[in-house]
Design a protein around this motif. Structure first.
Motif, PDB file in Angstrom:
ATOM      1  N   SER A  97       0.759  -1.054  -0.111  1.00 49.51           N
ATOM      2  CA  SER A  97      -0.156  -0.233  -0.185  1.00 49.51           C
ATOM      3  C   SER A  97       0.690   1.277   0.117  1.00 49.51           C
ATOM      4  O   SER A  97       1.939   1.087   0.566  1.00 49.51           O
ATOM      5  N   PRO A  98       0.452   2.556  -0.449  1.00 47.83           N
ATOM      6  CA  PRO A  98       1.195   3.715  -0.423  1.00 47.83           C
ATOM      7  C   PRO A  98       1.420   4.137   0.839  1.00 47.83           C
ATOM      8  O   PRO A  98       0.604   3.691   1.738  1.00 47.83           O
ATOM      9  N   GLY A  99       2.263   4.984   1.137  1.00 49.92           N
ATOM     10  CA  GLY A  99       2.540   5.531   2.337  1.00 49.92           C
ATOM     11  C   GLY A  99       1.559   6.474   2.783  1.00 49.92           C
ATOM     12  O   GLY A  99       0.610   6.694   2.238  1.00 49.92           O
ATOM     13  N   ARG A 100       1.634   6.941   4.076  1.00 48.33           N
ATOM     14  CA  ARG A 100       0.413   7.814   4.650  1.00 48.33           C
ATOM     15  C   ARG A 100       0.340   9.337   3.705  1.00 48.33           C
ATOM     16  O   ARG A 100       1.608   9.684   3.481  1.00 48.33           O
ATOM     17  N   GLY A 101      -0.711   9.521   3.206  1.00 44.59           N
ATOM     18  CA  GLY A 101      -0.855  10.660   2.365  1.00 44.59           C
ATOM     19  C   GLY A 101      -0.451  10.506   0.989  1.00 44.59           C
ATOM     20  O   GLY A 101      -0.713  11.503  -0.020  1.00 44.59           O
ATOM     21  N   PRO A 105       7.954  10.051   2.513  1.00 48.95           N
ATOM     22  CA  PRO A 105       8.308  11.234   3.000  1.00 48.95           C
ATOM     23  C   PRO A 105       9.826  11.516   2.573  1.00 48.95           C
ATOM     24  O   PRO A 105      10.516  10.369   2.636  1.00 48.95           O
ATOM     25  N   ALA A 106      10.331  12.651   2.419  1.00 49.54           N
ATOM     26  CA  ALA A 106      11.738  12.607   2.049  1.00 49.54           C
ATOM     27  C   ALA A 106      12.595  12.342   3.277  1.00 49.54           C
ATOM     28  O   ALA A 106      12.466  12.312   4.197  1.00 49.54           O
ATOM     29  N   GLY A 107      13.999  11.770   2.702  1.00 48.58           N
ATOM     30  CA  GLY A 107      14.836  11.008   3.616  1.00 48.58           C
ATOM     31  C   GLY A 107      16.301  11.963   3.519  1.00 48.58           C
ATOM     32  O   GLY A 107      16.079  12.956   2.853  1.00 48.58           O
ATOM     33  N   TRP A 112      14.490   7.477   0.840  1.00 51.24           N
ATOM     34  CA  TRP A 112      13.387   8.041   1.193  1.00 51.24           C
ATOM     35  C   TRP A 112      12.627   6.746   1.809  1.00 51.24           C
ATOM     36  O   TRP A 112      12.910   5.340   1.329  1.00 51.24           O
ATOM     37  N   SER A 113      11.809   6.954   2.827  1.00 52.92           N
ATOM     38  CA  SER A 113      11.178   5.617   3.351  1.00 52.92           C
ATOM     39  C   SER A 113       9.722   5.985   3.967  1.00 52.92           C
ATOM     40  O   SER A 113       9.316   7.161   4.114  1.00 52.92           O
ATOM     41  N   VAL A 130       7.411  -1.764   5.120  1.00 53.76           N
ATOM     42  CA  VAL A 130       8.348  -0.650   4.900  1.00 53.76           C
ATOM     43  C   VAL A 130       8.648  -0.308   3.280  1.00 53.76           C
ATOM     44  O   VAL A 130       9.177  -1.470   2.602  1.00 53.76           O
ATOM     45  N   THR A 131       8.466   0.748   2.853  1.00 56.02           N
ATOM     46  CA  THR A 131       8.695   1.200   1.624  1.00 56.02           C
ATOM     47  C   THR A 131      10.085   2.096   1.330  1.00 56.02           C
ATOM     48  O   THR A 131      10.116   3.047   2.138  1.00 56.02           O
TER      49      THR A 131
END
Length: 236
Positions: A97-101, A105-107, A112-113, A130-131
């Motif tokens: 599934s895609p991340g929240r939002g 988020p930038a790493g 990025w993770s 974990v993406t």
């Protein structure tokens, strides 16, 4: 008839000797001759019940072939990459599934993770994902997913979208957490792109508190080492 004629006939009959060899030869020739061929009969039309049985068998064959095709079409491997199962997973594996939002988020640097709970998780089982996204190849990568041992947590397996043979994988209990760890093997590399690492586990019935769950990803790129990390929403 005069007596002289009768005497000549008796004399001729008495002197007659049948040709036995010629008679046997005629009999053998007669036996060797084939009897005349009988005219061929026209084939009989099949009985009505045979036609019905044949049609029924044909229909059954078509239905059987159709059922096999449907069954085969329904057997699809779940999306989201390959699985490395410590134990057989209970429910069907869900795609990442895609991340929240809906975005990662930038790493720091090239990495990025994001951490998320798969929407197919339920009151008895969950999949934490974990993406990791990288914009350049990585020569080293270790992803660690930590699931707090609350609510009867017990591992059911894990998987990652990258090739199985490229990683050493473990799942063990450490300091009150179920820890999934994926470590890139020496000599292997991670290509540019988005990659998913997922841990699966059973838990007690109901909503599980995921507030203590977290993850880290440590990598090495051409510019040097880089790491990212994060947590998960408090509840499923």
């Amino acid at each position: 008839m005069d007596e002289d004629l009768r005497e000549r006939l008796r004399t001729a009959a008495a002197s007659h000797r049948p040709d036995r060899a010629r008679m046997l030869a005629r009999i053998e020739r007669g036996m060797a001759e084939e009897p005349p061929a009988r005219p061929a009969r026209a084939p009989r039309a099949p009985m009505p019940w045979l036609r019905v049985a044949g049609a029924t068998a044909a229909v059954c064959g078509v239905l059987t072939a159709g059922a096999f095709a449907v069954t085969s079409a329904g057997r699809e491997e779940p999306a989201g990459g390959q699985r490395v199962a410590a134990e057989p997973a209970s429910p069907t594996l869900a795609p990442p599934s895609p991340g929240r939002g809906g975005a990662l988020p930038a790493g720091k640097g090239p990495l990025w993770s994001d951490g998320s709970l798969n929407p197919n998780s339920n009151d008895y089982w969950a999949q934490s994902e974990v993406t990791v996204k990288t914009d350049r190849p990585l020569s080293a990568l270790t992803v660690e997913l930590r699931i707090a041992l609350n609510g009867g947590v017990a591992t059911t397996g894990s998987w990652r979208s990258l090739p199985e043979q490229d990683f050493a994988v473990s799942a063990r209990e450490e300091d009150g957490f179920l820890v999934y760890r994926w470590t890139l093997k020496p000599g292997r590399s991670v290509p540019t792109g988005t990659h998913t690492f997922a841990g699966q586990y059973n838990h007690a019935e109901g909503t599980r508190d995921a507030g203590r769950d977290d993850y880290t990803a440590r990598a090495r790129a051409a510019a040097g080492p880089v790491s990212v990390g994060g947590d998960f929403s408090a509840t499923r």
